[in-house]
Design a protein around this motif. Sequence first.
Motif, PDB file in Angstrom:
ATOM      1  N   VAL A   1      31.654  43.866  45.897  1.00 45.54           N
ATOM      2  CA  VAL A   1      33.247  44.454  46.765  1.00 45.54           C
ATOM      3  C   VAL A   1      32.567  45.375  47.788  1.00 45.54           C
ATOM      4  O   VAL A   1      32.393  46.302  47.589  1.00 45.54           O
ATOM      5  CB  VAL A   1      34.913  44.810  46.264  1.00 45.54           C
ATOM      6  CG1 VAL A   1      35.301  45.262  47.525  1.00 45.54           C
ATOM      7  CG2 VAL A   1      35.131  43.355  45.040  1.00 45.54           C
TER       8      VAL A   1
ATOM      9  N   ALA B   1      31.129  45.583  41.191  1.00 50.67           N
ATOM     10  CA  ALA B   1      33.040  45.670  40.654  1.00 50.67           C
ATOM     11  C   ALA B   1      32.021  46.143  39.706  1.00 50.67           C
ATOM     12  O   ALA B   1      33.537  46.262  38.258  1.00 50.67           O
ATOM     13  CB  ALA B   1      33.301  43.890  40.825  1.00 50.67           C
TER      14      ALA B   1
ATOM     15  N   CYS C   1      34.640  48.166  37.042  1.00 52.38           N
ATOM     16  CA  CYS C   1      34.940  48.400  35.541  1.00 52.38           C
ATOM     17  C   CYS C   1      35.376  48.780  34.966  1.00 52.38           C
ATOM     18  O   CYS C   1      35.628  49.115  33.922  1.00 52.38           O
ATOM     19  CB  CYS C   1      34.710  46.249  35.216  1.00 52.38           C
ATOM     20  SG  CYS C   1      35.085  45.025  36.556  1.00 52.38           S
TER      21      CYS C   1
ATOM     22  N   ARG D   1      40.074  46.766  48.625  1.00 49.70           N
ATOM     23  CA  ARG D   1      39.893  45.774  48.352  1.00 49.70           C
ATOM     24  C   ARG D   1      40.293  46.163  46.449  1.00 49.70           C
ATOM     25  O   ARG D   1      38.564  47.045  46.146  1.00 49.70           O
ATOM     26  CB  ARG D   1      38.838  44.786  48.154  1.00 49.70           C
ATOM     27  CG  ARG D   1      38.027  43.703  47.338  1.00 49.70           C
ATOM     28  CD  ARG D   1      39.835  42.448  47.421  1.00 49.70           C
ATOM     29  NE  ARG D   1      39.089  41.411  46.878  1.00 49.70           N
ATOM     30  CZ  ARG D   1      39.007  40.722  45.879  1.00 49.70           C
ATOM     31  NH1 ARG D   1      39.494  41.851  44.223  1.00 49.70           N
ATOM     32  NH2 ARG D   1      38.839  39.858  45.317  1.00 49.70           N
ATOM     33  N   LYS D   2      40.538  45.880  45.830  1.00 49.89           N
ATOM     34  CA  LYS D   2      40.957  46.291  44.211  1.00 49.89           C
ATOM     35  C   LYS D   2      40.491  45.221  43.290  1.00 49.89           C
ATOM     36  O   LYS D   2      40.269  43.825  43.665  1.00 49.89           O
ATOM     37  CB  LYS D   2      42.233  46.431  43.314  1.00 49.89           C
ATOM     38  CG  LYS D   2      42.717  47.914  44.855  1.00 49.89           C
ATOM     39  CD  LYS D   2      44.419  48.235  43.689  1.00 49.89           C
ATOM     40  CE  LYS D   2      44.710  48.848  44.208  1.00 49.89           C
ATOM     41  NZ  LYS D   2      45.804  48.327  45.536  1.00 49.89           N
ATOM     42  N   VAL D   3      39.396  45.544  42.566  1.00 51.75           N
ATOM     43  CA  VAL D   3      39.361  44.972  41.623  1.00 51.75           C
ATOM     44  C   VAL D   3      39.632  44.476  40.066  1.00 51.75           C
ATOM     45  O   VAL D   3      40.151  45.662  39.350  1.00 51.75           O
ATOM     46  CB  VAL D   3      37.889  44.825  41.022  1.00 51.75           C
ATOM     47  CG1 VAL D   3      37.340  44.189  40.135  1.00 51.75           C
ATOM     48  CG2 VAL D   3      37.086  44.751  42.657  1.00 51.75           C
ATOM     49  N   LYS D   4      39.942  43.091  39.577  1.00 55.96           N
ATOM     50  CA  LYS D   4      40.689  42.954  38.503  1.00 55.96           C
ATOM     51  C   LYS D   4      40.563  42.802  37.122  1.00 55.96           C
ATOM     52  O   LYS D   4      39.311  42.464  37.048  1.00 55.96           O
ATOM     53  CB  LYS D   4      41.593  41.878  38.324  1.00 55.96           C
ATOM     54  CG  LYS D   4      43.379  41.477  39.000  1.00 55.96           C
ATOM     55  CD  LYS D   4      44.041  40.597  38.994  1.00 55.96           C
ATOM     56  CE  LYS D   4      45.050  40.601  39.899  1.00 55.96           C
ATOM     57  NZ  LYS D   4      46.031  39.440  39.471  1.00 55.96           N
ATOM     58  N   THR D   5      40.910  44.049  36.149  1.00 58.44           N
ATOM     59  CA  THR D   5      40.112  43.534  35.167  1.00 58.44           C
ATOM     60  C   THR D   5      40.693  44.004  33.500  1.00 58.44           C
ATOM     61  O   THR D   5      41.534  44.266  34.174  1.00 58.44           O
ATOM     62  CB  THR D   5      38.601  44.359  35.034  1.00 58.44           C
ATOM     63  OG1 THR D   5      37.989  44.442  33.813  1.00 58.44           O
ATOM     64  CG2 THR D   5      39.065  46.478  34.793  1.00 58.44           C
TER      65      THR D   5
ATOM     66  N   PHE E   1      36.155  38.570  34.001  1.00 60.61           N
ATOM     67  CA  PHE E   1      38.028  38.612  35.339  1.00 60.61           C
ATOM     68  C   PHE E   1      37.110  38.563  36.476  1.00 60.61           C
ATOM     69  O   PHE E   1      37.633  38.381  37.499  1.00 60.61           O
ATOM     70  CB  PHE E   1      39.271  39.440  34.441  1.00 60.61           C
ATOM     71  CG  PHE E   1      39.200  39.122  32.707  1.00 60.61           C
ATOM     72  CD1 PHE E   1      39.501  37.940  32.757  1.00 60.61           C
ATOM     73  CD2 PHE E   1      39.252  40.083  31.920  1.00 60.61           C
ATOM     74  CE1 PHE E   1      40.491  37.316  32.252  1.00 60.61           C
ATOM     75  CE2 PHE E   1      40.134  39.315  30.996  1.00 60.61           C
ATOM     76  CZ  PHE E   1      40.249  38.309  30.441  1.00 60.61           C
TER      77      PHE E   1
ATOM     78  N   ASP F   1      37.895  37.050  40.057  1.00 66.72           N
ATOM     79  CA  ASP F   1      38.109  37.865  40.598  1.00 66.72           C
ATOM     80  C   ASP F   1      37.763  37.676  42.121  1.00 66.72           C
ATOM     81  O   ASP F   1      38.779  38.091  43.283  1.00 66.72           O
ATOM     82  CB  ASP F   1      39.398  39.519  40.687  1.00 66.72           C
ATOM     83  CG  ASP F   1      39.989  40.339  41.289  1.00 66.72           C
ATOM     84  OD1 ASP F   1      41.022  38.950  41.800  1.00 66.72           O
ATOM     85  OD2 ASP F   1      39.938  41.088  41.670  1.00 66.72           O
ATOM     86  N   VAL F   2      36.597  38.333  42.345  1.00 67.68           N
ATOM     87  CA  VAL F   2      36.142  39.019  43.313  1.00 67.68           C
ATOM     88  C   VAL F   2      34.594  37.510  43.751  1.00 67.68           C
ATOM     89  O   VAL F   2      35.033  37.644  45.027  1.00 67.68           O
ATOM     90  CB  VAL F   2      34.631  39.983  42.993  1.00 67.68           C
ATOM     91  CG1 VAL F   2      33.377  39.797  44.302  1.00 67.68           C
ATOM     92  CG2 VAL F   2      35.285  40.877  42.515  1.00 67.68           C
TER      93      VAL F   2
END
Lengths: 419, 419
Positions: A61, A66, A70, A351-355, B220, B224-225
């Motif tokens: 990102v 990322a 995480c 920008r956030k990262v989903k995990t 994930f 997402d990225v």
Amino acid sequence: MSDSKNGVKRRLPLEGITVLDFSRVLSGPYCTMVLADLGARVIKVERIGTGDDTRAFGPFVEEESAYFMCFNRGKESIALDFKSPRDRELLERLLDKADVVVENFRPGVMDRLGYGAEQLSRTHPHIVYASISGFGHTGPYKGLPGYDIVVQAMGGLMSLTGWQDGRPARVGTSIGDLGAALFGVIGILAGLYKRSKDAQGTHVDIGMLDCQAALMETAFARFDVEGKVPTRTGDAHPSLAPFESFAAKGGRIVIAAGNDQLFMLMADALEEPQLALDARFLTNDLRVRNRPDMVEAIERITLNRSVDEWLAKLNEAGVPCSPINSVDGLFDHPQLVSRNMFIQVQGKSSRKVKTAGNPIKMSTSPEEDITVTKRAPRVSEHREAILAELMADKGAYEAQCHCEELPESQVKEGHYQFL
Amino acid sequence: MSDSKNGVKRRLPLEGITVLDFSRVLSGPYCTMVLADLGARVIKVERIGTGDDTRAFGPFVEEESAYFMCFNRGKESIALDFKSPRDRELLERLLDKADVVVENFRPGVMDRLGYGAEQLSRTHPHIVYASISGFGHTGPYKGLPGYDIVVQAMGGLMSLTGWQDGRPARVGTSIGDLGAALFGVIGILAGLYKRSKDAQGTHVDIGMLDCQAALMETAFARFDVEGKVPTRTGDAHPSLAPFESFAAKGGRIVIAAGNDQLFMLMADALEEPQLALDARFLTNDLRVRNRPDMVEAIERITLNRSVDEWLAKLNEAGVPCSPINSVDGLFDHPQLVSRNMFIQVQGKSSRKVKTAGNPIKMSTSPEEDITVTKRAPRVSEHREAILAELMADKGAYEAQCHCEELPESQVKEGHYQFL
């Protein structure tokens, strides 16, 4: 990180615990991520400059990994040069503060640096010291490098995964690393509990290969008792039936109805109650033996309606079932969303990262904050703050000692600030 | 279970902890097996008559379930009738002794029995109470039954496991259950550690589906990225290359050489150093993108010699590698044997069953006894002994109180014997 419920203050279970984390890549960082999620303070000791190897692993990102974000959320970072006397002094002060040390180098590396488990057990006997390596710190393979796919293949798990008419498959996630990480957390917490009783640390020696063996369920016992080599069974359970997927209209549906009671409920839900009276399918044992017939009989029915229609009917009847979900639908999965299982990790950019978040839900922990999670650190981001803290500790310690001169050896024993 | 080393007494970390275990089948019993391996006393509360369902699961050794024997080694058993006032009284005395309660019924079942987490938090606030269920005790799916294959399918893991040209495969071991069991142990130990600080128990609510999500590694984040749906990659790692198996003469060999340094070492060990200079394979990123070419280039070499020859060469060069072992060779695997990873569980008959032992090796634990392991109990085998013990406790307690009459309510609070 605390709130209250009915006037009782909620707290994370590991608040107050400091973890000095020398680990890199996945097994160690996942282990300390779980500890951080449970409230421990994790100070990541990184190589100067590049830091943890995974800072260079995609996806990225805005040039930030990322992957790294995480598994290193909520940790602090300090880069240290093990050859610099000043940094070694600093490290020893950090060891004085640490309850837990985690490392995942090959056996011998930490010893050569001067911070092996044996060495620290003399200078810092209160530390719970966890080593995660491919094969553990003993035995003929201890010097070999062990990566995820190596232990999945060596430990037998690959031989059980995949379809008979295809080649053995790797478990689609790094269970070689993650399994070792979880057993590592268990060893650390057991060590901390023990320490609360006897004030002594311990060395937890986790081998990834051992952990793969421990996750083989009954495969060893089946081979030992029956003499047949367990092999891969596609999506079916080797000794339960039905416990696999079936073709429906436009897709496949998983049905798990191994016991006879559930099989009857399933037959009713499929509107074919006589299925449960078929002599070939009367018991789980018979169904396992007559599996191809059973699959044919069930699919003759399930093919007539869509996955969603069958899910509704089977769920209503209390029969365990599921679609085979791919990753794209899961961010909106009502149960995972309701359980706060997705968190957003902030990076350097906006920008956030989903995990995935923490699956250990404790009634005494604060409500989870899933939208703004403490972010992963930049290399050595916390060096100044940690230095200032150590100076303050030293001041407080000297004040507490009324400025008496303590022999350095005694300070190094690290007892003074424990208990 | 104790010996000594250098005069220091070794002890298992959970010695002194009593677990009251209402769980059946796999996730709960595996969780309490890990606790028992770490020294906890586990008292299994079973249904009168048939006991744990898995007592009827194969394979069998002289009509005794090897499945049950493996995961219930070293536990005690008492069968109780929850409808009998006498047995309920007995159960409450057991709860007074318990540090930990584990159950894996569907949410609501323990509440209806009168022993739910909420209820016990009032009468026995010191207990660390762990619930393992398919979907956890909250959310829209909480009432649904969750079995291993259901959560593997629902949580996305199946969609990542198997080959592209085949169907999604189940992980060849019940990782849906075992993952939840391990997170359960972590929650319990974190709860016990917390309790050592604040004298309060907690409710650990583990959902198998949540645990599957937590084991999805970067899937994930990648979605997402990058917006691409992660899918199954056979035996390859999605973002490392080489990290998969290659055809050799007469078999396949796994090579894990994702970083550029290891790739160079591999090329040298394969006696084809120019491979590392090939523009298509210069970095891990390039190798992932040019994977089919890379596989072809490597197999052109590996096909010329046997798996064993390549293993020797690659191991000597320090390149992570492995054969794909099946279960039959593992009982003699030099590393697993050296690590005491196989134990023999005694049954009713003289025939012992081999299974995997405890992968958590602690320097402060007693030496492992792998040939004669405490066996799994018969249904209610320990009822008489436990009754006698409770009577003795009562006697000791009354003596300690100088025979004062204590109001029953106060006894029931269960505080008196804690701390």
